[in-house]
Design an enzyme around this catalytic site. Structure first.
Site, PDB file in Angstrom:
ATOM      1  N   GLY A   1       0.678   4.132  -1.429  1.00 55.86           N
ATOM      2  CA  GLY A   1       0.056   5.435  -1.208  1.00 55.86           C
ATOM      3  C   GLY A   1      -0.100   5.766   0.258  1.00 55.86           C
ATOM      4  O   GLY A   1       0.144   6.896   0.698  1.00 55.86           O
ATOM      5  N   ASP A   2      -0.512   4.779   1.053  1.00 58.32           N
ATOM      6  CA  ASP A   2      -0.621   4.971   2.494  1.00 58.32           C
ATOM      7  C   ASP A   2       0.727   5.276   3.117  1.00 58.32           C
ATOM      8  O   ASP A   2       0.851   6.148   3.988  1.00 58.32           O
ATOM      9  CB  ASP A   2      -1.205   3.711   3.149  1.00 58.32           C
ATOM     10  CG  ASP A   2      -2.710   3.623   3.021  1.00 58.32           C
ATOM     11  OD1 ASP A   2      -3.376   4.667   3.118  1.00 58.32           O
ATOM     12  OD2 ASP A   2      -3.216   2.510   2.827  1.00 58.32           O
ATOM     13  N   SER A   3       1.746   4.538   2.690  1.00 55.18           N
ATOM     14  CA  SER A   3       3.072   4.715   3.285  1.00 55.18           C
ATOM     15  C   SER A   3       3.659   6.077   2.959  1.00 55.18           C
ATOM     16  O   SER A   3       4.270   6.724   3.814  1.00 55.18           O
ATOM     17  CB  SER A   3       4.008   3.604   2.806  1.00 55.18           C
ATOM     18  OG  SER A   3       3.541   2.340   3.228  1.00 55.18           O
TER      19      SER A   3
ATOM     20  N   GLY B   1       1.955   8.561   5.074  1.00 56.63           N
ATOM     21  CA  GLY B   1       2.478   8.489   6.425  1.00 56.63           C
ATOM     22  C   GLY B   1       3.805   9.208   6.578  1.00 56.63           C
ATOM     23  O   GLY B   1       4.054   9.895   7.582  1.00 56.63           O
TER      24      GLY B   1
ATOM     25  N   SER C   1       0.846  -1.201   0.000  1.00 50.83           N
ATOM     26  CA  SER C   1       0.000   0.000   0.000  1.00 50.83           C
ATOM     27  C   SER C   1       0.876   1.244   0.000  1.00 50.83           C
ATOM     28  O   SER C   1       0.960   1.988   0.988  1.00 50.83           O
ATOM     29  CB  SER C   1      -0.924  -0.015   1.225  1.00 50.83           C
ATOM     30  OG  SER C   1      -1.788  -1.117   1.167  1.00 50.83           O
TER      31      SER C   1
END
Length: 407
Positions: free
Chosen positions: A171-173, A176, A169
């Site tokens: 995009g999430d990382s 973050g 994932s």
């Protein structure tokens, strides 16, 4: 040794109101460098990530990885008492991280104004699919949607197939990372300014998943606006850069070679026995090589097909051509470079077997000194620190657990 160094975020306290990957990744990064992170989880189930890729046992290795170094506290944000407790924690924290759908915390009476009222110095980092403002702000979305919206999905995969996705994932990382960076910049500004002088809007970090992805798309937008050029999927290649690809060797394993710099290309072609390509004036620059990328890749592929992966890598290394293997998890665990920098660290953990097992987890990046800092702890059991946090920070006992063992 790295662990003899002072942790740069020691003394900073972070309240994480996040689930899944984005906000927990930001909090993990802050915890890695010394921040005390208090992760608020819902009663009974906790963060849903506890069950993602859960092959056995009760808590996934994904949760253990992304929530290392944190304290788990069970609080029900849907109750008046729970929301009061969260505001009490905000009052004694430096940073709040959250990734709820925009408007959710406001409906619960936990919005920026309420947090600022109890702590006028609080830094609030918010992660959502499309940001806190704009016509799409209220729309839900996970990283898969954001990666497509931000332009990444269109470029992943082979040109004769539908768009693919990276295996994590990403995009999430990325979001973050931006949230952690934004929080640290706000803390630095707060540190350099007299108390109360930094307005709430400057302490409010708004990270949109789609914008985080877009920010990584290099010159995608200016190339289109300047030249009308729209990038397309190129498989193992990168648009406009040649030769840089993966090549299958005689043993069925692949080697990745990045011989795309002008200085490297000549010796690369001589290594594979193609002096004609090395001396071709049309291939002296990257633009010329990209125009003839298929011809060059065919030549390299023919050379690689006659050698095992290790033989090819040895010759490429001798010629100082950047190259490497395509590692699996097994390869990474046996890699000497990772071991030398302490990038796989081991903990006793419940895997669902009768006895705890020793499991390796990724180390901390970036390195301070010569080796990774030590990971202080892996992701905690649900509610493991509830009583400690209530007594030490709020000065009262935790709510009485119900029959399921949760407050």
């Amino acid at each position: 040794m790295a662990d003899d160094l002072p942790l740069p975020l020691a003394g900073i306290r972070v309240l994480e109101l996040g689930n899944y990957i984005a906000a927990p990744t930001a909090a993990r990064l802050l915890a890695d460098f010394g921040a005390e992170v208090i992760k608020v989880e819902r009663p009974h189930t906790g963060d849903e990530l506890r069950n993602w890729r859960l092959y056995a046992g009760t808590t996934s290795m994904l949760f253990r990885t992304l929530n290392r170094g944190k304290k788990s506290v069970v609080i029900d944000l849907r109750t008046d008492d729970g929301r009061r407790d969260v505001l009490d924690l905000v009052a004694v924290c430096d940073v709040v991280l959250e990734n709820f759908r925009p408007g959710t915390l406001e409906r619960w009476g936990l919005g920026p104004e309420e947090m600022n009222a109890v702590n006028p110095e609080i830094v609030l980092a918010r992660i959502s699919a499309f940001g806190q403002t704009g016509p799409l702000a209220s729309r839900p979305g996970f990283a898969a949607v954001a990666e497509a919206h931000g332009g990444l999905r269109e470029l992943v995969g082979d040109p004769d197939r539908p768009p693919s996705r990276t295996g994590v994932s990403i995009g999430d990382s990325i979001a973050g990372l931006y949230a952690a960076f934004g929080a640290v910049t706000a803390l630095l500004q707060r540190e350099r300014t007299r108390p109360g002088a930094v307005p709430l809007r400057a302490r409010s970090i708004d990270v949109a998943l789609n914008e985080a992805v877009l920010s990584m798309m290099e010159s995608l937008i200016p190339d289109y606006l300047a030249y009308g050029f729209e990038r397309r999927r190129t498989g193992g290649r990168t648009e406009g850069i040649a030769p840089s690809n993966a090549y299958v060797c005689a043993d069925g394993l692949s080697v990745v070679v990045a011989g795309n710099s002008d200085a490297v290309f000549g010796r690369y072609m001589r290594l594979i026995g193609r002096t004609d390509l090395a001396d071709d004036a049309d291939l002296a620059t990257n633009a010329g090589r990209w125009a003839r990328r298929d011809e060059i890749d065919d030549a390299i592929g023919a050379w690689a097909a006659e050698l095992t992966r290790d033989e090819a890598l040895r010759l490429l290394d001798q010629a100082e051509v950047p190259a490497g293997p395509i590692h699996t998890a097994r390869d990474i665990c046996a890699d000497e470079q990772y071991a030398a920098r302490d990038m796989i660290q081991h903990f006793e953990v419940d895997t669902g077997a009768p006895e705890p097992a020793t499991v390796g987890f990724p180390g901390i990046v970036p390195v301070l000194g010569e080796r990774s800092l030590s990971v202080r702890s892996i992701g905690p059991d649900l509610g493991a620190h509830t009583d400690e946090v209530y007594r030490n920070l709020l000065g009262r006992p935790a709510p009485t657990p119900d029959r399921n063992g949760q407050p």
